[in-house]
Design an enzyme around this catalytic site. Structure first.
Site, PDB file in Angstrom:
ATOM      1  N   TRP A 196      36.667  33.176 -29.917  1.00 49.33           N
ATOM      2  CA  TRP A 196      37.426  33.790 -29.160  1.00 49.33           C
ATOM      3  C   TRP A 196      37.682  35.283 -29.648  1.00 49.33           C
ATOM      4  O   TRP A 196      37.684  36.202 -28.666  1.00 49.33           O
ATOM      5  CB  TRP A 196      39.007  33.099 -28.891  1.00 49.33           C
ATOM      6  CG  TRP A 196      39.010  31.769 -28.060  1.00 49.33           C
ATOM      7  CD1 TRP A 196      39.050  30.651 -28.801  1.00 49.33           C
ATOM      8  CD2 TRP A 196      38.481  31.631 -26.991  1.00 49.33           C
ATOM      9  NE1 TRP A 196      38.843  29.700 -27.835  1.00 49.33           N
ATOM     10  CE2 TRP A 196      38.465  30.231 -26.841  1.00 49.33           C
ATOM     11  CE3 TRP A 196      38.267  32.469 -25.999  1.00 49.33           C
ATOM     12  CZ2 TRP A 196      38.261  29.580 -25.437  1.00 49.33           C
ATOM     13  CZ3 TRP A 196      37.890  31.780 -24.663  1.00 49.33           C
ATOM     14  CH2 TRP A 196      37.937  30.426 -24.602  1.00 49.33           C
TER      15      TRP A 196
ATOM     16  N   ASP B  19      45.667  38.912 -30.573  1.00 53.89           N
ATOM     17  CA  ASP B  19      45.613  37.657 -29.559  1.00 53.89           C
ATOM     18  C   ASP B  19      46.154  36.604 -30.169  1.00 53.89           C
ATOM     19  O   ASP B  19      45.602  36.007 -31.194  1.00 53.89           O
ATOM     20  CB  ASP B  19      44.087  37.435 -29.387  1.00 53.89           C
ATOM     21  CG  ASP B  19      43.912  36.016 -28.205  1.00 53.89           C
ATOM     22  OD1 ASP B  19      45.081  35.295 -28.148  1.00 53.89           O
ATOM     23  OD2 ASP B  19      43.010  35.664 -27.878  1.00 53.89           O
TER      24      ASP B  19
ATOM     25  N   LYS C 194      49.464  27.397 -24.490  1.00 51.06           N
ATOM     26  CA  LYS C 194      49.642  26.460 -25.581  1.00 51.06           C
ATOM     27  C   LYS C 194      51.169  26.129 -26.422  1.00 51.06           C
ATOM     28  O   LYS C 194      51.542  25.090 -26.401  1.00 51.06           O
ATOM     29  CB  LYS C 194      48.748  27.123 -26.628  1.00 51.06           C
ATOM     30  CG  LYS C 194      47.267  27.120 -26.336  1.00 51.06           C
ATOM     31  CD  LYS C 194      46.289  27.756 -26.932  1.00 51.06           C
ATOM     32  CE  LYS C 194      44.990  28.266 -26.115  1.00 51.06           C
ATOM     33  NZ  LYS C 194      44.213  27.069 -26.155  1.00 51.06           N
TER      34      LYS C 194
END
Lengths: 371, 371
Positions: free
Chosen positions: A103, A174, A198
């Site tokens: 990511w 992030d 999440k």
């Protein structure tokens, strides 16, 4: 309530059961309004209270300073990969990226469309099995910002604390997979973003916490929905926001506060992860590839000595109501995501099953080890 | 089920009650999976079936040709205002806009950031109280596309049919407020987009139906999430989509099919609107400002002779459980949004109350008329 599985999915992940029970009621008729939460105008009093409360809950949980704003934006973290450089990377500037997994790499690659980037460190050499040491980081001369990914869902690593950045340089993070799973000092960051699915709510909404002044420099010619200032000026209500998702985030944040806040959450998350890592560390069958100092408390990756055993494990786990344990397709093996809403009971059930599986599948001499 | 109001809100709007009842169950545990709909992985079998079925329902309802794709995108219609020119307007090209209200204007203004535009017609002269006649439209020499807004929520006007466009030029339509409220011939369009929150589901998701080949020309340097090709290639699953919103759209589309499809929906919508317009046409108190040929079947705007009476009407209506009737802040007066899911019973209740209000507030000689 025994009809629910133990959900270890990496995201969208398990939600707190009290939140689901509340949402079931409110879908039909919220607060005696005669109208369900998904049917209320985003300009009405009922929803205005909801979005203000969601922001307020976030502020209280993290002690967010007044010069930071809480924004709700669509498009997932992937859209943030573009919005960050589009808004914060001026022409001629350089943005520094700390590469710690897939990511982080995606964020970096997207940024390259919009300006010059610099890789301050990359964990690729270690196959992303550990978080780089501070000494390994080399920043560019004057970065516009430094971007990091606080938790790496695929490889199961997590920064234990923020790396130091050059004085005055905004740190952009992030935090999609560990937001509000532990206390966070917002003042250390310029901008924090987290896809909700999440730890914070359902998918379809990103929470952004940003220092308000950082929104000022963006070119006015950017798409309206890709300018942070649009959300700042209009309290995330420039157009119709995803009202149900914001409502759900508000409920989850309230649940976090009522169950002990970020400190309480951190304590429970650490305990849950320890149950699994302690078992892994003494297991002859299961292996944990991540360097102990870099282990994620959110995504615990492990594997058996063979792919056949991994498959057998996953199949039997599924039959026991332990779901979502398959590792990311790029990493293989297993992954137990134990986010905020994952109950301790689910983790105990997992470890119990791992013990049982190991007893039933004893490691033959010479069969364990390198994969 | 008498705890629900009559909801005439312009959006997010009322949802079908059978859909809400199903969603209440599925939030906790969908299809016996032990996991709620908002907690399922977007890469798992349960959600894959949901997104495939949502697309399939759309295809069946509208008979969508094979060379068109159904996409699910975040960011609202406002993000489409940017994505359309970013993807479909080449350097040196001209995009034609038909201006019929505030939202059409917003689409046009956003497009000006990304290239040259041409106003093919504007209803501003008539204060947007009617849809322009075909003879009033003047296209540019060779438009890259023609953009129209099929229904204008604020002014309460609606195109009864698509205006002709130059041969081979893609027609792009914002159908956010009348999508699937009537049959639609998709083959007449290049691209159709609709924010879900009026006729299709909750907010936070836009359904896009586009001719697949139109995605090819977009510059690769656009943000990944703003390229239609990202959604085409990955079936709207490049990153985590808003799973709950897509699930809800699927349920609503199934409900439309099961209650008679688009033809049945059109018939019921026409009948509902007629109940209100017929009353308005004979009323001495209420006025309908829209030209009869241009009247929207989705958003019915009307007003009393004075603002004081408007306020009184709205206050009393609210006490009767008739909610969401206040006109847009830029237009004033009243607006009854009677989308797909607005029951006929709600419309009857509204008209009954309007009759009662008129009897209780007789028009004095000379008091009605121009406002």
């Amino acid at each position: 309530m025994t009809d629910r599985s133990h959900n270890f999915g990496a995201g969208p992940g398990v939600l707190p059961e009290p939140v689901l029970l509340q949402a079931q009621q409110d879908l039909w008729n919220i607060a005696g309004s005669g109208i369900g939460i998904a049917e209320h105008s985003h300009r009405g009093k009922v929803f205005d209270k909801i979005i203000l409360e969601a922001e307020d809950e976030a502020r209280r949980l993290a002690g967010i300073p007044d010069n930071y704003k809480v924004l709700f934006i669509q498009g997932g973290a992937t859209q943030q990969f573009a919005m960050v450089p589009m808004n914060l990377l001026p022409a001629g500037g350089v943005a520094d990226y700390l590469l710690t997994g897939v990511w982080a790499e995606k964020a970096w690659k997207e940024a390259q469309k919009f300006g010059t980037t610099h890789v301050a460190v990359s964990g690729e050499g270690s196959k992303y099995t550990r978080i780089p040491a501070v000494a390994e980081i080399t920043y560019s001369a004057k970065p516009a910002y430094v971007h990091l990914t606080t938790n790496n869902t695929i490889y199961g690593t997590q920064w234990k604390t923020e790396p130091p950045v050059p004085l005055g340089v905004p740190l952009v993070a992030d935090t999609s997979s560990d937001m509000f799973s532990r206390p966070i000092d917002v003042s250390k960051y310029g901008l924090i973003y987290a896809g909700a699915q999440k730890n914070l709510g359902p998918s379809g909404i990103v929470m952004v916490i940003m220092r308000a002044d950082l929104a000022d420099a963006a070119p006015a010619a950017l798409p309206t929905m890709l300018q942070y200032r649009t959300y700042l000026k209009e309290r995330s209500l420039y157009n119709t926001p995803p009202t149900f998702a914001i409502y759900m985030v508000g409920l989850v944040l309230k649940w976090i506060r009522e169950t002990g806040g970020l400190a309480g959450m951190a304590e429970r998350n650490a305990e849950k992860a320890k149950l699994v890592y302690d078992f892994l560390d003494q297991s002859a069958l299961f292996q944990a590839p991540v360097h102990p100092d870099s282990r994620s408390l959110m995504n615990i990756v492990f594997r058996c000595p063979t792919e056949e055993l991994d498959t057998k494990f996953l199949g039997e786990a599924g039959k026991r109501g332990l779901s979502g344990l398959k590792g990311h397709r790029s990493a293989g093996g297993m992954r137990a995501s134990v986010y905020n809403a994952c109950p301790r009971g689910s983790v105990v059930a997992l470890v119990d099953f791992m013990k049982e599986f190991e007893l039933a599948n004893p490691v033959r001499a010479g069969a364990s080890g390198q994969v």
